[in-house]
Design a protein around this motif. Structure first.
Motif, PDB file in Angstrom:
ATOM      1  N   PHE A  14      59.951 -13.076 -28.529  1.00  0.00           N
ATOM      2  CA  PHE A  14      59.584 -13.393 -27.144  1.00  0.00           C
ATOM      3  C   PHE A  14      60.424 -12.484 -26.267  1.00  0.00           C
ATOM      4  N   LEU A  15      59.921 -12.216 -25.077  1.00  0.00           N
ATOM      5  CA  LEU A  15      60.623 -11.316 -24.160  1.00  0.00           C
ATOM      6  C   LEU A  15      61.207 -12.144 -23.016  1.00  0.00           C
ATOM      7  N   PRO A  16      62.510 -12.399 -23.065  1.00  0.00           N
ATOM      8  CA  PRO A  16      63.126 -13.314 -22.110  1.00  0.00           C
ATOM      9  C   PRO A  16      63.265 -12.761 -20.690  1.00  0.00           C
ATOM     10  N   HIS A  17      63.099 -11.463 -20.509  1.00  0.00           N
ATOM     11  CA  HIS A  17      63.351 -10.879 -19.195  1.00  0.00           C
ATOM     12  C   HIS A  17      62.095 -10.519 -18.423  1.00  0.00           C
ATOM     13  N   VAL A  18      60.924 -10.859 -18.964  1.00  0.00           N
ATOM     14  CA  VAL A  18      59.696 -10.630 -18.205  1.00  0.00           C
ATOM     15  C   VAL A  18      59.515 -11.794 -17.236  1.00  0.00           C
ATOM     16  N   PRO A  19      58.689 -11.624 -16.205  1.00  0.00           N
ATOM     17  CA  PRO A  19      58.525 -12.691 -15.202  1.00  0.00           C
ATOM     18  C   PRO A  19      57.971 -13.985 -15.807  1.00  0.00           C
ATOM     19  N   GLN A  20      58.314 -15.095 -15.184  1.00  0.00           N
ATOM     20  CA  GLN A  20      57.732 -16.386 -15.562  1.00  0.00           C
ATOM     21  C   GLN A  20      56.216 -16.249 -15.541  1.00  0.00           C
ATOM     22  N   GLY A  21      55.554 -16.843 -16.505  1.00  0.00           N
ATOM     23  CA  GLY A  21      54.099 -16.793 -16.563  1.00  0.00           C
ATOM     24  C   GLY A  21      53.554 -15.608 -17.354  1.00  0.00           C
ATOM     25  N   HIS A  22      54.388 -14.611 -17.641  1.00  0.00           N
ATOM     26  CA  HIS A  22      53.939 -13.466 -18.453  1.00  0.00           C
ATOM     27  C   HIS A  22      53.730 -13.953 -19.883  1.00  0.00           C
ATOM     28  N   LYS A  23      52.605 -13.583 -20.505  1.00  0.00           N
ATOM     29  CA  LYS A  23      52.290 -14.104 -21.843  1.00  0.00           C
ATOM     30  C   LYS A  23      53.330 -13.726 -22.899  1.00  0.00           C
ATOM     31  N   CYS A  24      54.028 -12.612 -22.721  1.00  0.00           N
ATOM     32  CA  CYS A  24      55.010 -12.177 -23.712  1.00  0.00           C
ATOM     33  C   CYS A  24      56.335 -12.928 -23.606  1.00  0.00           C
ATOM     34  N   ARG A  25      56.462 -13.767 -22.581  1.00  0.00           N
ATOM     35  CA  ARG A  25      57.661 -14.601 -22.474  1.00  0.00           C
ATOM     36  C   ARG A  25      57.618 -15.725 -23.517  1.00  0.00           C
ATOM     37  N   ASN A  26      56.406 -16.070 -23.951  1.00  0.00           N
ATOM     38  CA  ASN A  26      56.223 -17.110 -24.971  1.00  0.00           C
ATOM     39  C   ASN A  26      56.435 -16.521 -26.369  1.00  0.00           C
ATOM     40  N   LEU A  27      56.850 -17.367 -27.272  1.00  0.00           N
ATOM     41  CA  LEU A  27      57.004 -16.974 -28.666  1.00  0.00           C
ATOM     42  C   LEU A  27      55.644 -16.554 -29.226  1.00  0.00           C
ATOM     43  N   HIS A  28      55.605 -15.391 -29.857  1.00  0.00           N
ATOM     44  CA  HIS A  28      54.376 -14.876 -30.471  1.00  0.00           C
ATOM     45  C   HIS A  28      54.761 -13.885 -31.562  1.00  0.00           C
ATOM     46  N   GLN A  60      63.115  -0.176 -46.914  1.00  0.00           N
ATOM     47  CA  GLN A  60      63.106  -1.621 -47.160  1.00  0.00           C
ATOM     48  C   GLN A  60      64.434  -2.279 -46.833  1.00  0.00           C
ATOM     49  N   GLN A  61      65.521  -1.519 -46.866  1.00  0.00           N
ATOM     50  CA  GLN A  61      66.815  -2.089 -46.494  1.00  0.00           C
ATOM     51  C   GLN A  61      66.799  -2.559 -45.041  1.00  0.00           C
ATOM     52  N   VAL A  62      66.071  -1.853 -44.194  1.00  0.00           N
ATOM     53  CA  VAL A  62      65.980  -2.208 -42.774  1.00  0.00           C
ATOM     54  C   VAL A  62      64.803  -3.139 -42.530  1.00  0.00           C
ATOM     55  N   ILE A  63      63.645  -2.805 -43.083  1.00  0.00           N
ATOM     56  CA  ILE A  63      62.451  -3.623 -42.870  1.00  0.00           C
ATOM     57  C   ILE A  63      62.661  -5.032 -43.402  1.00  0.00           C
ATOM     58  N   GLY A  64      63.366  -5.156 -44.503  1.00  0.00           N
ATOM     59  CA  GLY A  64      63.648  -6.474 -45.071  1.00  0.00           C
ATOM     60  C   GLY A  64      64.422  -7.379 -44.128  1.00  0.00           C
ATOM     61  N   THR A  65      65.212  -6.788 -43.259  1.00  0.00           N
ATOM     62  CA  THR A  65      65.955  -7.552 -42.254  1.00  0.00           C
ATOM     63  C   THR A  65      65.025  -8.090 -41.178  1.00  0.00           C
ATOM     64  N   LEU A  66      63.916  -7.388 -40.929  1.00  0.00           N
ATOM     65  CA  LEU A  66      63.002  -7.725 -39.834  1.00  0.00           C
ATOM     66  C   LEU A  66      61.827  -8.587 -40.263  1.00  0.00           C
ATOM     67  N   ASP A  67      61.375  -8.419 -41.491  1.00  0.00           N
ATOM     68  CA  ASP A  67      60.140  -9.052 -41.943  1.00  0.00           C
ATOM     69  C   ASP A  67      60.248 -10.571 -41.943  1.00  0.00           C
ATOM     70  N   HIS A  68      59.258 -11.210 -41.335  1.00  0.00           N
ATOM     71  CA  HIS A  68      59.159 -12.662 -41.249  1.00  0.00           C
ATOM     72  C   HIS A  68      60.393 -13.300 -40.615  1.00  0.00           C
ATOM     73  N   THR A  69      60.829 -12.685 -39.524  1.00  0.00           N
ATOM     74  CA  THR A  69      61.964 -13.236 -38.782  1.00  0.00           C
ATOM     75  C   THR A  69      61.588 -13.424 -37.321  1.00  0.00           C
ATOM     76  N   LEU A  70      62.463 -14.093 -36.609  1.00  0.00           N
ATOM     77  CA  LEU A  70      62.423 -14.126 -35.151  1.00  0.00           C
ATOM     78  C   LEU A  70      63.347 -13.003 -34.699  1.00  0.00           C
ATOM     79  N   LEU A  71      62.775 -11.941 -34.192  1.00  0.00           N
ATOM     80  CA  LEU A  71      63.554 -10.750 -33.858  1.00  0.00           C
ATOM     81  C   LEU A  71      64.674 -11.037 -32.867  1.00  0.00           C
ATOM     82  N   ASN A  72      64.460 -11.959 -31.958  1.00  0.00           N
ATOM     83  CA  ASN A  72      65.487 -12.295 -30.963  1.00  0.00           C
ATOM     84  C   ASN A  72      66.785 -12.772 -31.600  1.00  0.00           C
TER      85      ASN A  72
END
Length: 118
Positions: A14-28, A60-72
């Motif tokens: 989710f993008l915490p710094h976009v304006p309220q109401g922006h769809k990317c502020r929600n978890l997706h 894969q050393q890097v991608i494995g850290t990201l895959d199926h995670t909450l990036l935040n």
């Protein structure tokens, strides 16, 4: 010469710094498409710049850290825009792949970022 290899991984953010109401502020989530471009000289004996299986193992050393995670929740990615995620990936890969020329990270089939360390 430049070789490349393509990878995918799935992650939520989710993008915490976009304006309220922006769809990317929600978890997706997204299925990210990452292409790594490596430059180098062709090794005379092997006939390649880098073995693709070695490139995959390094990536894969890097991608494995990201895959199926909450990036935040990943250190250094509290605001995981495509641009900042590409920069984070670059910073993790460049010590492992000195011939890394650029990366292309697609967040959707039509949207993404190209980063070359600048």
């Amino acid at each position: 010469m430049i070789i490349y290899q393509h990878f995918t991984f799935d992650a939520a953010h989710f993008l915490p710094h976009v304006p309220q109401g922006h769809k990317c502020r929600n978890l997706h989530g997204h299925t990210y498409h990452l292409t790594l471009y490596i430059t180098g000289e062709i090794m005379e004996k092997e006939g390649w710049i880098l073995d693709f299986s070695d490139l995959k193992a390094i990536a894969q050393q890097v991608i494995g850290t990201l895959d199926h995670t909450l990036l935040n929740n990943i250190e250094g990615l509290s605001n995981p825009t495509a641009e900042l995620l590409a920069k984070w990936i670059w910073q993790k890969l460049i010590p492992l792949l000195p011939g890394l020329k650029k990366i292309e990270l697609k967040e959707t089939p039509a949207s993404g970022v190209v980063y070359n360390g600048d």
